[in-house]
Design an enzyme around this catalytic site. Structure first.
Site, mmCIF file in Angstrom:
data_model
loop_
_atom_site.group_PDB
_atom_site.id
_atom_site.type_symbol
_atom_site.label_atom_id
_atom_site.label_comp_id
_atom_site.label_asym_id
_atom_site.label_seq_id
_atom_site.Cartn_x
_atom_site.Cartn_y
_atom_site.Cartn_z
ATOM 1 N N GLU B 70 0.820 -1.217 0.000
ATOM 2 C CA GLU B 70 0.000 0.000 0.000
ATOM 3 C C GLU B 70 0.855 1.270 0.000
ATOM 4 O O GLU B 70 0.436 2.304 -0.521
ATOM 5 C CB GLU B 70 -0.952 0.003 1.196
ATOM 6 N N PHE B 132 -11.061 -8.243 13.662
ATOM 7 C CA PHE B 132 -9.983 -8.632 12.756
ATOM 8 C C PHE B 132 -9.660 -7.486 11.793
ATOM 9 O O PHE B 132 -10.556 -6.912 11.186
ATOM 10 C CB PHE B 132 -10.389 -9.882 11.969
ATOM 11 N N GLN B 133 -8.407 -7.166 11.674
ATOM 12 C CA GLN B 133 -7.910 -6.080 10.814
ATOM 13 C C GLN B 133 -8.547 -4.734 11.175
ATOM 14 O O GLN B 133 -8.789 -3.905 10.310
ATOM 15 C CB GLN B 133 -8.082 -6.412 9.335
ATOM 16 N N LYS B 182 -17.387 -1.224 6.270
ATOM 17 C CA LYS B 182 -17.898 -2.145 5.264
ATOM 18 C C LYS B 182 -19.426 -2.079 5.150
ATOM 19 O O LYS B 182 -19.970 -2.184 4.055
ATOM 20 C CB LYS B 182 -17.452 -3.570 5.621
ATOM 21 N N MET B 483 24.733 8.800 2.209
ATOM 22 C CA MET B 483 24.576 10.054 2.951
ATOM 23 C C MET B 483 24.830 9.837 4.446
ATOM 24 O O MET B 483 25.484 10.652 5.101
ATOM 25 C CB MET B 483 23.175 10.630 2.709
#
Lengths: 75, 574
Positions: B70, B132-133, B182, B483
Site C-alpha cells: 500500500e 480482525f484487521q 464495510k 549520505m
C-alpha cells in the site's frame, strides 16, 4: 507565557483529539480545559495553555483545522 | 489548479445531477464520485474490508493499478499528482492496509500533494471491539493528513467524498483520508449529487502589496527564494514574468527546482545544506529576501538566526500559518500567487547587484573534470539532463543521489522533478515514477535511485511488469548508505555503523525476474552510450551504475552551522 484560548468547534467525535494533538505537537501545554456541547452541531472549548513560543504559532495552526470555526486568544 | 479542478467537477456534476435519485450501494457511489471528479486512475491493494468497493470497481470506467504494497500505491498516487497537479487517489483495506499508507500520506502532507486515500474499515457495529484487521485509522490519520473523515452514515458518504476532493486540492494542497466501514459500503441508498462547497481562500491585502512594493523599490540587493508553492499554485508564468521585469536574482528550494529556467540571468540554483555556494553566499549578502511559496525549512536555512541576517523579508504564501512561523517577515502576504506576483511586478534599478551575483555564479561553477576511469555521478547526471527530451519526468529517492540530481540536473518545470523533499522518504522514487508514467504516458520517465533506497519499494517492479510501463531506472550504486556514511565520516569519527551495503543483490538479475532488461556499467567510457540506450529503448529498463564510491556530496553546510560556513570538497581523488 500563559494564554487563554476560546474555541468554537464543529461537533465531531474526534474534534478534541484534533485540537489537542496540534496543541501538543506545536509545543504548548494544556493547564486547564473546559468543553461544552452547543446544540447538535457545535462545541465550545475554553483552554489555558503555556509555552515559551508565541501564541500565533498555535492559533495559526488551529485556524487551519477544518473543524475549528473560531479561535480567539482572550486578553 | 483550483479552477481546472472546479471546472471538471462542475461539468461532471451536471451529469451527476441526472443520476440523482438512483438507488445504489455505498461502494458504487464511491466509484461514481471518483468518475465524476475526472479520476481516471486509482492505485491500490484490495483486502477484506474494502471488498465491496473493489466489487464496484469491476468493469467501472476507471483504471486501477494493483501495487504490491500500500505504501507503493500511495506513492504512485503522489507521483501521479505531482507530475500533473491533478488529485491522486489510492485505495487500501482496513488495519495493515491503512497503516501501510501512513508514510506516503505523511510525505504528501509535508510536500503539499493533493491525494485522496480511501480505506475500508470494519463494520460500524464492531468498531472498537478489536475486530480482525481493525485499527483506529481516523486517530492514526490525524498527524499525517490535511484532514480525514470516517463515514458512519450512508447519507454522509457522497458529501464527504466531495469535501475530500475539495480539501485535498484547495489552498495549500494535501492528503485527505476517508475511512469507510464495510456496512456503509454495502448499504443501499438514493444517490444525490451534493451542492459544491468551496473553502474560502485568503485574499491578498492591498495595503500589504503597497508595503511590499516600497521594500522592493528601496532594496539594493534583493534576492528571490522560490519554493514548491509556486508550482503548486500554477504560478510559474507569473513568477517568470516577475523575474523578467524586475531582474531580481534567484535561488530555489529542492521542491522549487524547475520553476526558474536554468539559463535565467541571476539564477543560482538550489540553496541550503547542499546548495550551490553562489546561492548561499548571495542569500547571505542580500538586503531583501522575497520568499515565494517556501517555508524556511531547516535544510534551506542552516542556522536560522544567521540566515540572510541583514535582509528584510517579504513572505508570500497561500498558507497564512507559514508566515512568521520561523522568520518574522517585514511584509507577509497570504494569497494566491497568481494574483500576488503580478501585483508586485515592477522595474527595479539593481544592475550593480545583478553583476555581483553573475560574478558569484561564474566563480562557483560546478566542476565535472575528474581523472580516472571510474564514474563520477554528478557528471553522469549532468549528461542525462542534457540528453532528456523536452517532455520528461525525473523522480528520485533519498540520499546522495537525490542531492546530485538536485545539484547537477536541470528541469523545465517543477512537475518534471519529483523528489521527496520534506519527509525525505527512501523508497519514494520507484512508485512515484510509476504514478508519473501513468499520468503523463507520453513523457520519458526516469527513476534515479540509490542502492539503499531502491530496495525500499522494490516490489513495485511487479507493477511495471504487469502494466508494461516504460519506466527507466538509473540505479546509482556506491555499495553504501552514502549520505549516512558521509555524516559518519564527518561528524561521528568514521564509526561506520550499519551503512555498508557491499552485499547488495545482483540488481540486473533482480530486474530480469520482472522481465525488465538491464545492464551494469562501471567506467566513464560506457556512460554516453548507456544513457542513450536507457532513454531511447522501448519499454522499461534498468541501468545499474557502479560509481566511484570515493565521492560524497559537496558542498555541505554542517548541521547547526550558518549557510556561510559551507564545507568544501574533501574527497580523496581516485
Amino acid at each position: 507565557m500563559s494564554y487563554q484560548l476560546s474555541l468554537t468547534l464543529v461537533q465531531q467525535p474526534e474534534v478534541l483529539e484534533r485540537v489537542l494533538r496540534v496543541v501538543r505537537h506545536r509545543g504548548f501545554k494544556v493547564t486547564k480545559m473546559e468543553m461544552q456541547l452547543e446544540g447538535d452541531q457545535g462545541v465550545r472549548l475554553a483552554m489555558h495553555v503555556e509555552s515559551e513560543r508565541a501564541i500565533e504559532l498555535l492559533t495559526n495552526q488551529l485556524d487551519k483545522l477544518f473543524d475549528v470555526i473560531d479561535c480567539r486568544v482572550q486578553a | 489548479m483550483q479552477m481546472e479542478q472546479g471546472q471538471t467537477q462542475q461539468g461532471n456534476s451536471e451529469a451527476g445531477q441526472a443520476d440523482s435519485g438512483q438507488m445504489m450501494r455505498g461502494a458504487d457511489a464511491v466509484i461514481k464520485v471518483l468518475v465524476d471528479h475526472g479520476v481516471t486512475n486509482i492505485f491500490g491493494y484490495p483486502g477484506g474490508a474494502i471488498m465491496p468497493i473493489y466489487d464496484a470497481l469491476y468493469g467501472a470506467p476507471v483504471e486501477h493499478l494493483l501495487s504490491r504494497h500500500e505504501q507503493g500505491a500511495a506513492f504512485a498516487a503522489l507521483g501521479y499528482a505531482r507530475a500533473t497537479g491533478k488529485t491522486g487517489v489510492c485505495f487500501a483495506t482496513s488495519g495493515p492496509g491503512a497503516t501501510n499508507l501512513v508514510t506516503s500520506l505523511a510525505d504528501a502532507l509535508l510536500d503539499s500533494v493533493p491525494v485522496v486515500a480511501i480505506t475500508g474499515q470494519v463494520s460500524t457495529a464492531v468498531i472498537g471491539t478489536d475486530a480482525f484487521q481493525e485499527i483506529d485509522v481516523l486517530g492514526m490519520s490525524l498527524s499525517c493528513t490535511k484532514h480525514s473523515f470516517m463515514v458512519t452514515e450512508i447519507e454522509q458518504l457522497v458529501p464527504t467524498l466531495y469535501k475530500a476532493f475539495e480539501i485535498a486540492a484547495s489552498g495549500r494542497p494535501g492528503p485527505v483520508l476517508v475511512d469507510i466501514p464495510k456496512d456503509i459500503q454495502i448499504a443501499m441508498f438514493e444517490y444525490s449529487t451534493p451542492i459544491q462547497e468551496k473553502y474560502p481562500q485568503p485574499q491578498a491585502d492591498p495595503s500589504k502589496l503597497d508595503d511590499a512594493l516600497i521594500l522592493l523599490k528601496q532594496a539594493n540587493k534583493p534576492m528571490l527564494y522560490v519554493g514548491g508553492g509556486v508550482g503548486m499554485a500554477r504560478a510559474v508564468p507569473q513568477l517568470r514574468a516577475f523575474i523578467q521585469a524586475t531582474g531580481v536574482p534567484s535561488v530555489a528550494t529542492l521542491k522549487g527546482l524547475g520553476t526558474i529556467e536554468k539559463d535565467t540571468s541571476g539564477y543560482l540554483g538550489m540553496l541550503g545544506m547542499h546548495g550551490s555556494k553562489a546561492a548561499n553566499i548571495a542569500v547571505q549578502e542580500c538586503d531583501l529576501l522575497i520568499v515565494v511559496g517556501a517555508r524556511f525549512d531547516d535544510r534551506v536555512t542552516g542556522r536560522l538566526a544567521s540566515f540572510a541576517e541583514h535582509a528584510k523579508v517579504i513572505h508570500l504564501d497561500i498558507d497564512a500559518a507559514e508566515l512568521g512561523k520561523l522568520r518574522l517577515p517585514e511584509v507577509a502576504i497570504a494569497g494566491d500567487l497568481r494574483q500576488v506576483l503580478p501585483a508586485l511586478t515592477t522595474e527595479l534599478a539593481i544592475a550593480p547587484w545583478c553583476e555581483e551575483v553573475e560574478q558569484l555564479k561564474a566563480e562557483h561553477k560546478w566542476k565535472y573534470d575528474r581523472p580516472g576511469e571510474l564514474i563520477f555521478a554528478p557528471a553522469m547526471l549532468k549528461r542525462l539532463a542534457d540528453k532528456l527530451p523536452e517532455d520528461s519526468v525525473v523522480t528520485c529517492d533519498v540520499g546522495q543521489h537525490q542531492m546530485w540530481v538536485a545539484q547537477h540536473m536541470w528541469f523545465r518545470n517543477p512537475e518534471d522533478h519529483l523528489s521527496s523533499s520534506g519527509l525525505g522518504t527512501m523508497g519514494f522514487g520507484l512508485p512515484a515514477g510509476i504514478g508519473a508514467k501513468v499520468s503523463r504516458p507520453d513523457a520519458t520517465v526516469v527513476v534515479v535511485s540509490g542502492d539503499g533506497s531502491f530496495m525500499m519499494n522494490v516490489q513495485e517492479l511487479t507493477t511495471i511488469k504487469r502494466r508494461k510501463l516504460a519506466v527507466k531506472i538509473l540505479l546509482i550504486d556506491n555499495q553504501k548508505l552514502g549520505m549516512v556514511k558521509q555524516w559518519q565520516q564527518l561528524f561521528f569519527e568514521e564509526r561506520y555503523s550499519e551503512t555498508d551495503l557491499s552485499d547488495n543483490p545482483d540488481f540486473v538479475t533482480l530486474a530480469s525476474a520482472f522481465d525488465i532488461p538491464g545492464r551494469t556499467i562501471t567506467t566513464t567510457d560506457q556512460v554516453e552510450e548507456a544513457l542513450d540506450h536507457l532513454i531511447s529503448c522501448e519499454g522499461p529498463y534498468l541501468l545499474h551504475v557502479r560509481i566511484d564510491d570515493a565521492h560524497n556530496v559537496w558542498p555541505l553546510v554542517p548541521p547547526g552551522a550558518s549557510n556561510r560556513d559551507m564545507m568544501e570538497e574533501m574527497d580523496k581523488q581516485t
